[in-house]
Write a protein that holds these residues in place. Structure first.
Motif, PDB file in Angstrom:
ATOM      1  N   LEU A   1       0.212  -1.434  -0.080  1.00 29.99           N
ATOM      2  CA  LEU A   1       0.137  -0.292   0.062  1.00 29.99           C
ATOM      3  C   LEU A   1       0.780   0.847   0.087  1.00 29.99           C
ATOM      4  CD1 LEU A   1      -2.663  -0.906   2.532  1.00 29.99           C
ATOM      5  CD2 LEU A   1      -3.187  -0.977   0.116  1.00 29.99           C
ATOM      6  N   THR A   2       2.243   1.134   1.082  1.00 22.28           N
ATOM      7  CA  THR A   2       2.922   2.295   0.486  1.00 22.28           C
ATOM      8  C   THR A   2       3.650   2.335  -0.673  1.00 22.28           C
ATOM      9  OG1 THR A   2       3.969   2.248   3.122  1.00 22.28           O
ATOM     10  CG2 THR A   2       4.996   3.209   1.918  1.00 22.28           C
TER      11      THR A   2
ATOM     12  N   ALA B   1     -20.494 -15.074  -6.941  1.00 22.74           N
ATOM     13  CA  ALA B   1     -19.926 -15.998  -6.327  1.00 22.74           C
ATOM     14  C   ALA B   1     -18.128 -15.225  -6.611  1.00 22.74           C
ATOM     15  CB  ALA B   1     -19.937 -17.001  -7.833  1.00 22.74           C
ATOM     16  N   LEU B   2     -17.621 -14.180  -7.055  1.00 18.57           N
ATOM     17  CA  LEU B   2     -16.443 -14.124  -7.363  1.00 18.57           C
ATOM     18  C   LEU B   2     -16.559 -13.334  -6.030  1.00 18.57           C
ATOM     19  CD1 LEU B   2     -15.860 -12.476 -10.726  1.00 18.57           C
ATOM     20  CD2 LEU B   2     -14.902 -13.880  -9.606  1.00 18.57           C
ATOM     21  N   PRO B   3     -15.586 -13.658  -4.531  1.00 13.19           N
ATOM     22  CA  PRO B   3     -15.716 -12.960  -3.482  1.00 13.19           C
ATOM     23  C   PRO B   3     -14.916 -11.210  -3.769  1.00 13.19           C
ATOM     24  CG  PRO B   3     -13.256 -14.015  -3.733  1.00 13.19           C
ATOM     25  CD  PRO B   3     -14.904 -14.600  -4.599  1.00 13.19           C
ATOM     26  N   SER B   4     -15.779 -10.420  -2.967  1.00 12.84           N
ATOM     27  CA  SER B   4     -15.554  -9.196  -3.170  1.00 12.84           C
ATOM     28  C   SER B   4     -14.343  -8.665  -2.569  1.00 12.84           C
ATOM     29  CB  SER B   4     -16.187  -8.098  -2.386  1.00 12.84           C
ATOM     30  OG  SER B   4     -17.500  -9.164  -2.435  1.00 12.84           O
ATOM     31  N   PHE B   5     -13.109  -9.751  -1.257  1.00 12.05           N
ATOM     32  CA  PHE B   5     -12.010  -9.103  -1.668  1.00 12.05           C
ATOM     33  C   PHE B   5     -10.854  -9.592  -2.296  1.00 12.05           C
ATOM     34  CE2 PHE B   5      -8.517  -9.920   1.410  1.00 12.05           C
ATOM     35  CZ  PHE B   5      -7.923  -8.960   1.690  1.00 12.05           C
ATOM     36  N   GLY B   6     -11.214 -10.937  -3.116  1.00 13.67           N
ATOM     37  CA  GLY B   6     -10.857 -11.325  -4.226  1.00 13.67           C
ATOM     38  C   GLY B   6     -10.787 -10.121  -5.313  1.00 13.67           C
TER      39      GLY B   6
ATOM     40  N   VAL C   1     -23.617  -0.917   1.289  1.00 10.13           N
ATOM     41  CA  VAL C   1     -23.234  -0.538   2.522  1.00 10.13           C
ATOM     42  C   VAL C   1     -22.372  -1.272   3.490  1.00 10.13           C
ATOM     43  CG1 VAL C   1     -24.216   0.680   4.619  1.00 10.13           C
ATOM     44  CG2 VAL C   1     -24.746   1.411   2.143  1.00 10.13           C
ATOM     45  N   ALA C   2     -22.047  -2.465   3.369  1.00  9.38           N
ATOM     46  CA  ALA C   2     -21.591  -3.313   4.481  1.00  9.38           C
ATOM     47  C   ALA C   2     -20.632  -3.905   3.615  1.00  9.38           C
ATOM     48  CB  ALA C   2     -22.920  -4.734   4.908  1.00  9.38           C
ATOM     49  N   THR C   3     -20.055  -3.931   2.542  1.00  8.86           N
ATOM     50  CA  THR C   3     -19.143  -4.509   2.073  1.00  8.86           C
ATOM     51  C   THR C   3     -18.084  -3.355   1.897  1.00  8.86           C
ATOM     52  OG1 THR C   3     -20.374  -6.082   1.404  1.00  8.86           O
ATOM     53  CG2 THR C   3     -18.418  -5.750   0.580  1.00  8.86           C
ATOM     54  N   ALA C   4     -18.927  -2.177   1.580  1.00 13.49           N
ATOM     55  CA  ALA C   4     -17.770  -0.466   1.463  1.00 13.49           C
ATOM     56  C   ALA C   4     -16.470  -0.701   2.152  1.00 13.49           C
ATOM     57  CB  ALA C   4     -18.336   0.433   1.312  1.00 13.49           C
ATOM     58  N   THR C   5     -16.740  -1.628   3.857  1.00 10.82           N
ATOM     59  CA  THR C   5     -15.895  -1.312   4.651  1.00 10.82           C
ATOM     60  C   THR C   5     -14.383  -1.604   4.075  1.00 10.82           C
ATOM     61  OG1 THR C   5     -16.981  -3.509   5.215  1.00 10.82           O
ATOM     62  CG2 THR C   5     -17.419  -1.676   6.873  1.00 10.82           C
ATOM     63  N   LEU C   6     -14.715  -3.332   3.367  1.00 10.13           N
ATOM     64  CA  LEU C   6     -13.815  -3.693   2.778  1.00 10.13           C
ATOM     65  C   LEU C   6     -12.354  -2.110   2.259  1.00 10.13           C
ATOM     66  CD1 LEU C   6     -14.424  -6.385   0.571  1.00 10.13           C
ATOM     67  CD2 LEU C   6     -13.337  -6.380   2.365  1.00 10.13           C
ATOM     68  N   GLY C   7     -13.501  -1.511   2.091  1.00  8.70           N
ATOM     69  CA  GLY C   7     -12.125   0.250   0.888  1.00  8.70           C
ATOM     70  C   GLY C   7     -10.697   0.118   1.011  1.00  8.70           C
ATOM     71  N   ALA C   8     -10.816  -0.131   2.992  1.00 11.23           N
ATOM     72  CA  ALA C   8     -10.227   0.707   4.103  1.00 11.23           C
ATOM     73  C   ALA C   8      -8.852  -0.226   4.564  1.00 11.23           C
ATOM     74  CB  ALA C   8     -10.655   0.412   5.601  1.00 11.23           C
ATOM     75  N   ALA C   9      -8.885  -1.697   3.694  1.00 11.10           N
ATOM     76  CA  ALA C   9      -8.221  -2.906   3.852  1.00 11.10           C
ATOM     77  C   ALA C   9      -7.053  -2.222   2.049  1.00 11.10           C
ATOM     78  CB  ALA C   9      -8.258  -3.781   3.345  1.00 11.10           C
ATOM     79  N   ILE C  10      -7.302  -1.377   1.439  1.00  8.65           N
ATOM     80  CA  ILE C  10      -6.652  -0.998   0.839  1.00  8.65           C
ATOM     81  C   ILE C  10      -6.271   1.024   0.731  1.00  8.65           C
ATOM     82  CG2 ILE C  10      -6.645  -2.365  -1.009  1.00  8.65           C
ATOM     83  CD1 ILE C  10      -8.396  -0.514  -3.102  1.00  8.65           C
ATOM     84  N   ALA C  11      -6.314   1.156   2.366  1.00  3.79           N
ATOM     85  CA  ALA C  11      -5.477   2.358   2.290  1.00  3.79           C
ATOM     86  C   ALA C  11      -7.493   3.008   1.569  1.00  3.79           C
ATOM     87  CB  ALA C  11      -4.689   2.679   1.701  1.00  3.79           C
ATOM     88  N   GLY C  12      -8.225   2.738   1.747  1.00  2.71           N
ATOM     89  CA  GLY C  12      -9.366   4.023   1.445  1.00  2.71           C
ATOM     90  C   GLY C  12     -10.165   4.579   2.263  1.00  2.71           C
TER      91      GLY C  12
ATOM     92  N   TYR D   1     -12.032   2.828  10.807  1.00  2.00           N
ATOM     93  CA  TYR D   1     -12.382   2.406  12.483  1.00  2.00           C
ATOM     94  C   TYR D   1     -12.327   0.955  12.632  1.00  2.00           C
ATOM     95  CZ  TYR D   1     -14.382   6.641  12.268  1.00  2.00           C
ATOM     96  OH  TYR D   1     -15.371   8.432  12.742  1.00  2.00           O
ATOM     97  N   ILE D   2     -12.776  -0.201  11.504  1.00  2.00           N
ATOM     98  CA  ILE D   2     -12.343  -1.823  12.468  1.00  2.00           C
ATOM     99  C   ILE D   2     -11.018  -1.858  11.946  1.00  2.00           C
ATOM    100  CG2 ILE D   2     -13.089  -3.691  11.047  1.00  2.00           C
ATOM    101  CD1 ILE D   2     -15.949  -2.510  10.186  1.00  2.00           C
ATOM    102  N   ILE D   3     -10.673  -1.670  10.170  1.00  2.00           N
ATOM    103  CA  ILE D   3      -9.116  -2.126  10.313  1.00  2.00           C
ATOM    104  C   ILE D   3      -7.946  -0.848  10.894  1.00  2.00           C
ATOM    105  CG2 ILE D   3      -7.358  -1.827   8.845  1.00  2.00           C
ATOM    106  CD1 ILE D   3      -9.680  -2.946   7.558  1.00  2.00           C
ATOM    107  N   ASP D   4      -8.526   0.423  11.898  1.00  2.00           N
ATOM    108  CA  ASP D   4      -7.174   0.896  12.356  1.00  2.00           C
ATOM    109  C   ASP D   4      -7.707   0.410  13.742  1.00  2.00           C
ATOM    110  OD1 ASP D   4      -6.645   2.395  10.189  1.00  2.00           O
ATOM    111  OD2 ASP D   4      -7.447   4.382  10.748  1.00  2.00           O
ATOM    112  N   GLY D   5      -9.020   0.080  14.267  1.00  2.00           N
ATOM    113  CA  GLY D   5      -9.004  -0.448  15.577  1.00  2.00           C
ATOM    114  C   GLY D   5      -8.358  -1.647  16.085  1.00  2.00           C
ATOM    115  N   ILE D   6      -8.656  -3.166  14.768  1.00  2.00           N
ATOM    116  CA  ILE D   6      -7.663  -3.873  15.490  1.00  2.00           C
ATOM    117  C   ILE D   6      -5.611  -3.694  15.146  1.00  2.00           C
ATOM    118  CG2 ILE D   6      -7.378  -6.668  13.648  1.00  2.00           C
ATOM    119  CD1 ILE D   6      -9.688  -5.778  12.773  1.00  2.00           C
TER     120      ILE D   6
END
Lengths: 305, 235
Positions: free
Chosen positions: A205-206, B71-76, B158-169, B175-180
């Motif tokens: 990412l960085t 069938a395609l996983p969103s994260f993939g 809306v529920a899945t848009a949380t994934l965006g934070a996994a790639i720095a969105g 909150y979920i990613i930073d919290g973890i």
């Protein structure tokens, strides 16, 4: 009739499974009898996987039954795993581990041996121990793109103070809470960035954020091999915000027999910063697997002979 | 129980309601990302479903193709798109569009198929041309089912848009990613609560939109007889 046939199948299947299980079970018995089980953990960056493999394979060669749990996460997740016994050993870094286990008491310094002594005073009550620190260092460092470096004529971190409000800093999510990161940059250097972007610690990412201009300053590791090819320049830490971060194995006392200590200390003693850079290059530039890189390193340094 | 108290206090902290990491900013980012994805998906899915449903052809094919998206996983999708397009909203939008298209294609196809054949015939008999028949007769009757598809998609997005934070969105996933990342599980839980509330609000909001879009005649059809008679005021 049907049930009898079914039960025959079941017996057959069970027999097959037990044969396979016996074969699997007996395989390690071919080698030297195992001296005990050791689980090696690793942080979520390639260098940690390499170091875990080097320490782990050295132990395996000496007859320990070694399993690996790599890419677990950052220290906040790896350290509790060590405390709980999910892992028995990880390759830590003197300053980062000291400041973690002492709850950010700011005891880290430029002396890895003193740091390790202090680290052990915090680990002792937890049933953990840190061994001899290696000469190999991989510090946290801050890099800028070459374009920014030339535009503002930057050489050292304090050059960033007057222009910080024009730049975006990228680092892992934990940066705003770590004394060596955002708080340290503000207090020690007086740098106030335009924004902070939560990415990862010197990961994909960085790199992507540097590439598309989202960030201009980013947290990297000083022993990274590919900084130059990415067009990044590390700025000199002229006010010594970063402390001596030497590789040091941290392990549970339960597994820290004299034999284990001797094996790990021998590996640490042989490791240099140049080795670290070369090892990182093989993984990040040549895309080799950390376990193969570790094996090649140990072989070429005669640990297996 | 103490944990829930801490989550509650997290919401009470005024510093969490301001700045670039404040709740209003994160919700705005989340809605922006979700709306963008839903709009792109709707532009692709609704015309396709409506046209195919109207003609009653290739429906199985369209539904199967769009179901492949399910069938395609969103994260993939997110990870692959990140490798190709780098940092930014595009990988997230692609993953969310693939998620949002199938329910809208399926529902709009079925909705148009379900229009009573007698009504179609009556429309033709009254002299409606094909386009007018679709727009003024079939579509209004199909609105409840089509909107059902839109609502399903929207809530999932809306529920899945949380994934965006996994790639720095941005967005509430931050909150979920930073919290973890910092073991601040109160923050993670607060993020999860916010996502759930936003998904719920989306469902309720779109139900309201649906009420506005459904023709009065259709609403009266399902209303009790007493309500029907009182509304016949104007001749």
């Amino acid at each position: 009739m049907n049930t009898r046939r079914a039960s025959l199948w079941l017996v057959g299947a069970l027999a097959a499974i037990s044969v396979i299980a016996a074969a699997c079970g007996s395989a390690p018995g071919v080698g030297p009898t195992t001296k005990g089980k050791i689980t090696v953990g690793g942080f979520k960056f390639p260098e940690s996987s390499i170091l875990a493999q080097i320490y782990g394979q050295a132990l395996a060669h000496a007859g320990y039954d070694v399993t690996y749990k790599l890419n677990i996460g950052q220290r906040e997740i790896v350290a509790p795993a060590l405390k709980n016994g999910d892992i028995d050993l990880y390759a830590g870094y003197t300053a980062s581990d000291l400041e973690f286990w002492n709850n950010k008491a700011k005891e880290a310094s430029g002396d890895p041996v003193a740091e390790t002594a202090k680290l052990n005073s915090h680990l002792d009550s937890q049933g953990l121990v840190a061994l001899d620190p290696s000469k190999a260092q991989d510090q946290n460092a801050f890099a800028v793109t070459k374009a920014i470096q030339q535009q503002y004529n930057l050489t050292k971190m304090s050059d960033l103070a007057p222009i910080g409000d024009k730049l975006v800093l990228g680092a892992g999510s934990e940066c705003p809470t770590r004394p060596f990161c955002l708080p340290g940059l503000q207090q020690t250097y007086g740098i106030h960035f335009k924004a902070f972007k939560a990415l990862d610690t010197d990961g994909p990412l960085t790199r992507a954020a540097f590439k598309n201009g989202t960030i201009q300053v980013g947290l990297v590791f000083s022993a990274d091999a590919d900084l130059d090819s990415l067009g990044l320049v590390v700025l000199d830490d002229d006010k010594h915000l970063q402390n001596a971060d030497n590789v040091v194995p941290v392990l549970r006392k339960q597994v820290a027999s004299d034999d284990v200590k001797a094996i790990l200390n021998k590996v640490s003693a042989g490791l240099s910063t140049a080795d670290l850079v070369a090892l990182n290059a093989k993984v990040s530039l040549d895309h080799q697997d950390p376990d193969a890189v570790a094996k090649a390193y140990l072989e070429s340094h005669n640990y297996f002979s | 129980m103490r944990f829930f108290g801490e989550v509650w206090r997290w919401f009470g902290d005024p510093t969490h309601w301001q700045g670039p990491d404040g709740i209003p900013t994160r919700i705005a980012e989340h809605i922006h990302l979700s709306a963008e994805s839903l709009a792109v998906a709707a532009v692709i899915a609704l015309p396709a479903g409506i046209v195919l449903g109207h003609y009653g052809r290739f429906g199985g094919l369209a539904i199967n193709i769009s179901n492949a998206g399910r069938a395609l996983p969103s994260f993939g999708i997110l990870v692959v798109a990140f490798q190709v397009f780098g940092l930014g909203d595009l990988p997230v939008v692609l993953a969310l569009v693939a998620l949002a298209v199938p329910p809208m294609v399926t529902n709009s196809y079925v909705a148009l198929r379900e229009v009573d054949a007698d009504i179609r015939e009556a429309a033709r008999g009254m002299g409606y041309r094909e386009l007018a028949q679709v727009l003024r007769v079939e579509l209004p009757l199909a609105v409840p089912l089509i909107m059902g598809g839109v609502r399903t998609s929207a809530v999932q997005v809306v529920a899945t848009a949380t994934l965006g934070a996994a790639i720095a969105g941005g967005g509430l996933g931050r909150y979920i990613i930073d919290g973890i990342a910092t073991q601040d599980y109160v923050k993670t839980a607060a993020g999860a609560v916010l996502v759930a509330l936003l998904a719920f609000a989306t469902e309720v909001g779109l139900a309201g939109v649906q009420r506005l879009l459904v023709p009065r005649g259709l609403r009266l059809l399902n209303a009790p007889a007493a309500a029907r008679t009182t509304t016949f005021k104007v001749a």
